[in-house]
Design an enzyme around this catalytic site. Structure first.
Site, PDB file in Angstrom:
ATOM      1  CB  SER A 147     137.455  31.887 -43.842  1.00  0.00           C
ATOM      2  OG  SER A 147     138.423  31.591 -45.170  1.00  0.00           O
ATOM      3  CG  ASP A 201     143.243  29.158 -40.384  1.00  0.00           C
ATOM      4  OD1 ASP A 201     143.901  28.691 -41.764  1.00  0.00           O
ATOM      5  OD2 ASP A 201     142.515  29.791 -40.138  1.00  0.00           O
ATOM      6  CG  HIS A 235     139.912  28.178 -42.668  1.00  0.00           C
ATOM      7  ND1 HIS A 235     140.150  29.285 -42.434  1.00  0.00           N
ATOM      8  CD2 HIS A 235     139.107  27.983 -44.276  1.00  0.00           C
ATOM      9  CE1 HIS A 235     140.439  30.234 -42.954  1.00  0.00           C
ATOM     10  NE2 HIS A 235     139.375  29.401 -44.167  1.00  0.00           N
TER      11      HIS A 235
END
Length: 257
Positions: A147, A201, A235
């Site tokens: 991320s 995601d 995610h």
């Protein structure tokens, strides 16, 4: 299923996969090796040839990924997991949390915190230089991140004066994309890149990651950057992704032998 539960299940699954391999003796050190917060995993012998710098995501710390590093079962490898300093995050209403930069929004059109990325990149470069000064070849150093940590991995590595071993970028994007190709370092023109992104995601959209992959392709990097989609993954991470990471790192370090 909530994120904590998914991560717990993932850790159990990955540990079960790894348990069939021989045990790697590693010791954990509670700092980043340069006076900052974090964790280092070093072979108990104290000897190593390879280095992986692993950068966590927004709001996390080194502890969020630390337990997965020994499970990668990579010989002669040191893992450095710095923890980002706490800073006010606009996306979080200005409340502080660990972050490599401020985050103003989750759209590719939102402005980005150049000063924050540059400050954090300087810290990562200090970690890299320390290892190079110890005699570790740059080709045996990989910068990895998840991320926002993956965004920092890109920001640092694509500008590096050293020909590093590789970049691992999970559920992430290339920040400050308009800087390229001008900011791209020719030293990194042969860097192997692994991007992995879940098609579900909802934080850093798959399309956003894919767009970054298309940008990387315009930089004429050889070998061509890899982009792997994990079906059904949000995610987060899962054993399939980490097997891709393990395979990539092993290939990089074997090639540097």
């Amino acid at each position: 299923m909530n994120t904590l539960l998914k991560k717990t299940i993932f850790l159990l699954q990955f540990s079960c996969i790894a348990s069939h391999s021989r045990t790697f003796a590693m010791q954990a050190v509670r700092n980043d090796g340069a006076g900052g917060r974090g964790i280092q995993y070093v072979p108990k012998s104290g000897e190593y040839q390879n280095v992986v710098v692993w950068l966590h995501g927004l709001g996390d710390t080194a502890d969020g990924w630390a337990s997965m590093m020994p499970e990668l079962r990579l010989e002669n490898t040191k893992f450095i997991l710095p923890t980002a300093k706490s800073r006010p995050i606009a996306l979080n209403g200005g409340s502080p949390m660990p972050g490599w930069s401020d985050i103003y929004g989750l759209s590719s059109s939102d402005r980005e915190d150049r000063a924050g990325f540059d400050e954090s990149a300087a810290r990562v470069n200090t970690l890299l230089q320390q290892e190079i000064d110890k005699g570790i070849a740059p080709a045996r150093i990989v910068i990895a991140g998840f991320s926002q940590g993956g965004a920092l991995a890109f920001h640092t590595a694509l500008r590096s004066a050293h020909t590093l071993g590789g970049i691992v970028a999970l559920s992430t994007w290339v920040p400050l994309r308009d800087d390229y190709p001008a900011s791209f370092s020719s030293a990194m023109s042969t860097v192997p890149i692994l991007q992995v992104h879940g098609d579900e995601d909802r934080v850093v959209g798959h399309k956003w990651g894919k767009g970054s992959h298309e940008l990387l392709k315009t930089l004429s990097i050889k070998p061509e950057p890899q982009f792997i989609t994990i079906e059904g993954m949000g995610h987060s991470s899962d054993p399939e992704e980490m097997e891709h990471v393990k395979s990539f790192l092993k290939k990089v370090f074997d090639a540097a032998a």
